[in-house]
Design an enzyme around this catalytic site. Structure first.
Site, mmCIF file in Angstrom:
data_model
loop_
_atom_site.group_PDB
_atom_site.id
_atom_site.type_symbol
_atom_site.label_atom_id
_atom_site.label_comp_id
_atom_site.label_asym_id
_atom_site.label_seq_id
_atom_site.Cartn_x
_atom_site.Cartn_y
_atom_site.Cartn_z
ATOM 1 C CB CYS A 195 -0.918 0.020 1.223
ATOM 2 S SG CYS A 195 -1.944 -1.443 1.362
HETATM 3 C C1 BEZ Z 1 0.575 -4.709 1.811
HETATM 4 O O1 BEZ Z 1 0.025 -3.648 1.541
HETATM 5 O O2 BEZ Z 1 1.763 -4.825 1.732
HETATM 6 C C2 BEZ Z 1 -0.245 -5.908 2.205
HETATM 7 C C3 BEZ Z 1 -1.432 -5.748 2.881
HETATM 8 C C4 BEZ Z 1 -2.140 -6.870 3.264
HETATM 9 C C5 BEZ Z 1 -1.654 -8.134 2.945
HETATM 10 C C6 BEZ Z 1 -0.473 -8.281 2.242
HETATM 11 C C7 BEZ Z 1 0.241 -7.159 1.860
#
Ligand code: BEZ
Length: 213
Positions: free
Chosen positions: A45
């Site tokens: 994110c």
């Molecule tokens: C991420 O944004 O890195 C992420 C969020 C939830 C699960 C896996 C990755």
């Protein structure tokens, strides 16, 4: 009930990192990319929001406003934004909805219990200036989205609206496009495509991208 292409994008009022957002009022006559991410302070994110901030001029060129969303509080968003700015070498320049009570997540069906319990999936809604949903894309949490592809889809939709052309597989800006099958009137074809078009099959007619020299 999930939202379908052509449905009205649900209106809402919700908190955001830039203050309360009254969605339709905030959108005005612009197109909107509304995209959800699973949670603040997560690695993928962080890269996605940084990429979106850097692409803001590209969205603006197309008359598009961007807005992100997760089920987090304003305080959480405000704590995370400096990390995005620092690590992605940018400045977050769009609002992040703080959907702490899941109001918008429920309206847009952003929580898929078989995927992530209690966290929004990576959904994208491309919404036109009449607040109609024109495209939706959903990715799993582990896959960061391709924001160049989101721009490509916007370009395709706007070409269809403005010039009655569609875009073929793997089309890139500047390449030939196809004339929509519904357009058959000879006079209109001549007027719309003065440089001509190539009939490969009666249903497959190629022409130069109309908004390029
Ligand atoms: C991420 O944004 O890195 C992420 C969020 C939830 C699960 C896996 C990755």
């Amino acid at each position: 009930m999930s939202l379908r292409l052509g449905d009205a994008a649900p209106d809402f009022t919700q908190d955001s990192s830039e203050g309360p957002i009254h969605f339709y009022e905030w959108a005005g006559k612009n197109w909107v990319v509304l995209f959800s991410h699973p949670a603040d302070f997560t690695p993928v994110c962080t890269t996605e929001l940084g990429t979106t901030a850097k692409l803001k001029p590209e969205f603006e060129k197309r008359g598009v406003k961007v807005i992100a969303l997760s089920v987090d509080t304003i305080e959480s968003h405000k704590g995370w934004i400096p990390d995005i700015n620092e690590t992605q070498k940018t400045t977050v320049n769009f609002p992040i909805i703080a959907d702490h009570d899941k109001k918008v997540a429920e309206l847009y069906d952003l929580i898929h219990p078989n995927s992530l319990v209690n966290a929004t999936v990576r959904s994208v809604f491309i919404i036109d200036g009449a607040q109609k949903i024109r495209a939706t894309i959903t990715y799993p949490a582990s896959t960061g989205r391709n924001f160049d592809e989101i721009l490509r889809v916007i370009d395709s939709l706007q070409l269809t609206d403005n010039y009655k052309v569609a875009t073929p597989a793997n089309w890139k800006d500047g390449e030939d496009v196809v004339i929509v099958p519904a357009l058959k009137d000879e006079a209109e074809l001549k007027e719309r495509f003065p440089k001509g078009y190539k009939v490969v099959k009666p249903y497959l007619r190629l022409t130069a991208q109309p908004n390029k020299k």
